[in-house]
Design an enzyme around this catalytic site. Structure first.
Site, mmCIF file in Angstrom:
data_model
loop_
_atom_site.group_PDB
_atom_site.id
_atom_site.type_symbol
_atom_site.label_atom_id
_atom_site.label_comp_id
_atom_site.label_asym_id
_atom_site.label_seq_id
_atom_site.Cartn_x
_atom_site.Cartn_y
_atom_site.Cartn_z
ATOM 1 N N CYS A 283 0.837 -1.206 0.000
ATOM 2 C CA CYS A 283 0.000 0.000 0.000
ATOM 3 C C CYS A 283 0.868 1.249 0.000
ATOM 4 O O CYS A 283 0.612 2.199 -0.750
ATOM 5 C CB CYS A 283 -0.927 -0.009 1.206
ATOM 6 S SG CYS A 283 -1.912 1.506 1.389
ATOM 7 N N CYS B 112 -4.684 -2.190 6.398
ATOM 8 C CA CYS B 112 -5.270 -0.902 6.037
ATOM 9 C C CYS B 112 -6.560 -1.003 5.247
ATOM 10 O O CYS B 112 -7.473 -0.224 5.457
ATOM 11 C CB CYS B 112 -4.252 -0.051 5.269
ATOM 12 S SG CYS B 112 -3.490 -0.907 3.871
#
Length: 570
Positions: free
Chosen positions: A283, A380
């Site tokens: 990410c 996340c």
């Protein structure tokens, strides 16, 4: 019609969410088949909505002389698009006066939607949608002297200096739309809704920087909402409140599609292959400092986040180094270890020189709306969704033998090899332990377990890494290799590297020998390398050395004990 469909699937949360997704997809498909494109222009964007929503309404005169409202819209979240479809289908064919009298709560009550689906945040957002539609129609009413279709473009003439373009194949053929041209600020701040990024923004403002806050929407598409509660709506609300406190406008950037392609698909593919993915590292490198950097980097001097890390210019190498935080327990350089030099050179981590306790104290002194909010602990993109539930949704269940490493005896059944990682202790359902996962064979769907994980002789002394990325763009020097340490997971624990060799026959592959053993090495994990406080880069663990799949035992028998009665066949 909508009410009948939604009531037809029952009042369960999962069933209604899936039907809303289907409604939204149908609405989008209708416009595609008609050769029309929805306008994603800022004048039509709904403010005060957690999702990114565009809507515009106009009035058409029918053959009988009746003036009826029509409306189109789009949202970047699938469930929200479905809710928007419910509202738009209720509005179409009404007069302006009837639309002005509509109430959002009544619309969704008529449709048979339950409060388990319509959260307070979504209701507030849909009220903002209806409010914008009503204001657009008010503008249209003032222009009723026009014959035929009247397009409501609220406030367009106030945006001087914007480029004019034609709407083309929109419902109002030939109407003018105004496209904005953004201007960059000094510092882009990535807000998550948490304390660390909020304090980062305030620190930068105190230092005189001009900041522009962004919220990156990288949570899962809404078809997974029935698996768990994703906190994105709460995140946006907190981030907005933090910005409002200092008079800043939060810009929400929808990156779900990019995130899916670059991070979520990687996670699914790695798990399917029997490896252990790290979506948080991907990410940061592919999305936060990847897609966002590519899209907005040229407009800003720096991109700041709330990571616990530091950066420093190194005159010897004429490059920027990534340094560990002063807080060893919170240090997050492991998650940033796969960044390139251009990404690190653009990065700024304001809280990296503070301990977590000091950051909490700063949050209280700033009286931040989220100062008492707990830290996020999950991956996340999952929010509160369990990782096992995510894997089950995409890969299903695939039961197979749990085999004792030392004897080859089957001691139970597992749910699917992708649910387990090497060194794992919890969730095995075996008595007489503790038991640990010690190996996997994806081809045969076998998961190996042992009671000997803590035995030093079982610890790995050697492994290989591939896809190595050195932050400076060059490999470490010999003196740096002599001081090299490695970590294979987030936390303060390091292991001393005895030797590391670049494999000349396999570019990008390094062979690592350790001074002391390390437990839980799993293919797919990232190994981050350090020289003192400097994080030099990282690579993906590719080979566990002697404990290869070929050395794992075959099944030699079945345990007579009912060690896992809820999985063992009858």
């Amino acid at each position: 019609e909508v009410g009948q469909r939604l009531r037809g699937v029952g009042f369960g949360r999962r069933e209604q969410l899936l039907e809303l997704v289907a409604l939204g997809e149908e609405e989008k498909e209708v416009w595609k088949k008609g050769g029309k494109e929805l306008c994603h222009e800022e004048d039509f964007r709904v403010r005060g909505c957690a999702a990114v929503v565009y809507v515009y309404a106009w009035v058409e005169r029918r053959n009988n002389g009746r003036r009826e409202v029509d409306v189109v819209g789009d949202a970047d979240a699938k469930v929200v698009r479905g809710l928007l479809t419910v509202l738009m289908r209720r509005i179409r064919g009404l007069t302006m006066e009837e639309v002005m009298e509509l109430d959002v709560d009544e619309v969704f009550s008529e449709a048979g939607l339950t409060m388990a689906v319509i959260s307070s945040t979504r209701i507030a957002g849909l009220r903002a949608v209806l409010d914008l539609i009503q204001r657009q129609l008010t503008t249209a009413r003032e222009n009723m002297s026009m014959e035929g279709t009247v397009m409501a473009v609220e406030g367009a003439e106030q945006h001087a200096g914007r480029e004019k373009t034609m709407l083309g194949s929109s419902p109002s053929q030939g109407a003018e739309v105004w496209w904005s041209q953004g201007q960059g600020e000094d510092i882009a701040v990535l807000l998550s809704g948490g304390v660390d990024s909020s304090v980062s923004m305030r620190l930068l403002r105190e230092q005189g920087y001009k900041v522009q806050p962004f919220y990156l929407k990288v949570w899962l598409q809404d078809e997974l909402a029935h698996l768990g509660e994703c906190p994105w709506e709460e995140d946006v609300a907190y981030a907005t409140a933090v910005c409002n406190q200092v008079g800043l406008d939060l810009e929400v950037v929808p990156l779900q599609e990019e995130y899916w392609n670059r991070v979520v698909q990687y996670t699914v593919d790695e798990a399917r292959s029997g490896r252990t993915p790290n979506p948080d590292i991907m990410c940061n490198s592919r999305v936060k400092f990847g897609v966002f950097y590519d899209r907005f980097g040229k407009d800003f001097g720096k991109i700041a986040s709330g990571h616990y890390a530091q950066v420093s210019f190194n005159e010897t190498y004429n490059s920027v180094d990534l340094l560990r935080s002063v807080d060893d327990w919170k240090d997050q350089t492991y998650f940033l270890s796969h960044l390139r030099q251009d990404q690190v050179g653009k990065a700024l981590f304001p809280v990296g020189s503070f301990s977590k306790q000091e950051v909490r104290q700063l949050a209280e002194s700033y009286q931040l709306p989220n100062c008492l909010r707990k830290d996020s602990q999950g991956i996340c993109f999952l929010g509160k969704l369990r990782f096992d539930s995510f894997l089950e949704h995409h890969l299903g269940l695939h039961p197979g033998p749990l085999v004792e490493m030392e004897t080859g005896i089957q001691v139970g059944l597992h749910r699917g090899y992708w649910f387990y990682t090497l060194g794992q202790r919890k969730g095995l359902g075996l008595s007489g332990g503790p038991w640990y996962v010690s190996g996997k064979n994806a081809d045969l769907n076998l998961v190996y377990v042992t009671r000997q994980e803590r035995n030093e002789q079982e610890a790995s002394m050697y492994f290989e890494v591939e896809a190595v990325s050195w932050i400076r763009g060059i490999a470490p020097t010999e003196p740096e290799r002599m001081q090299m340490e490695v970590k294979i997971r987030h936390g303060p624990a390091f292991c001393k590297v005895a030797n590391m060799v670049d494999d000349a026959d396999r570019p990008g592959v390094w062979q690592i020998t350790l001074e002391g053993g390390i437990h839980g090495l799993a293919p797919g994990q990232f190994a981050a390398f350090y020289c003192g406080p400097v994080c030099l880069g990282s690579g993906v663990i590719a080979d566990r050395g002697p404990a290869s799949v070929s050395s794992l035992p075959n099944i030699t028998g079945m345990s007579h004990k009912r060690l896992q009665a809820h999985y063992l066949p009858t």
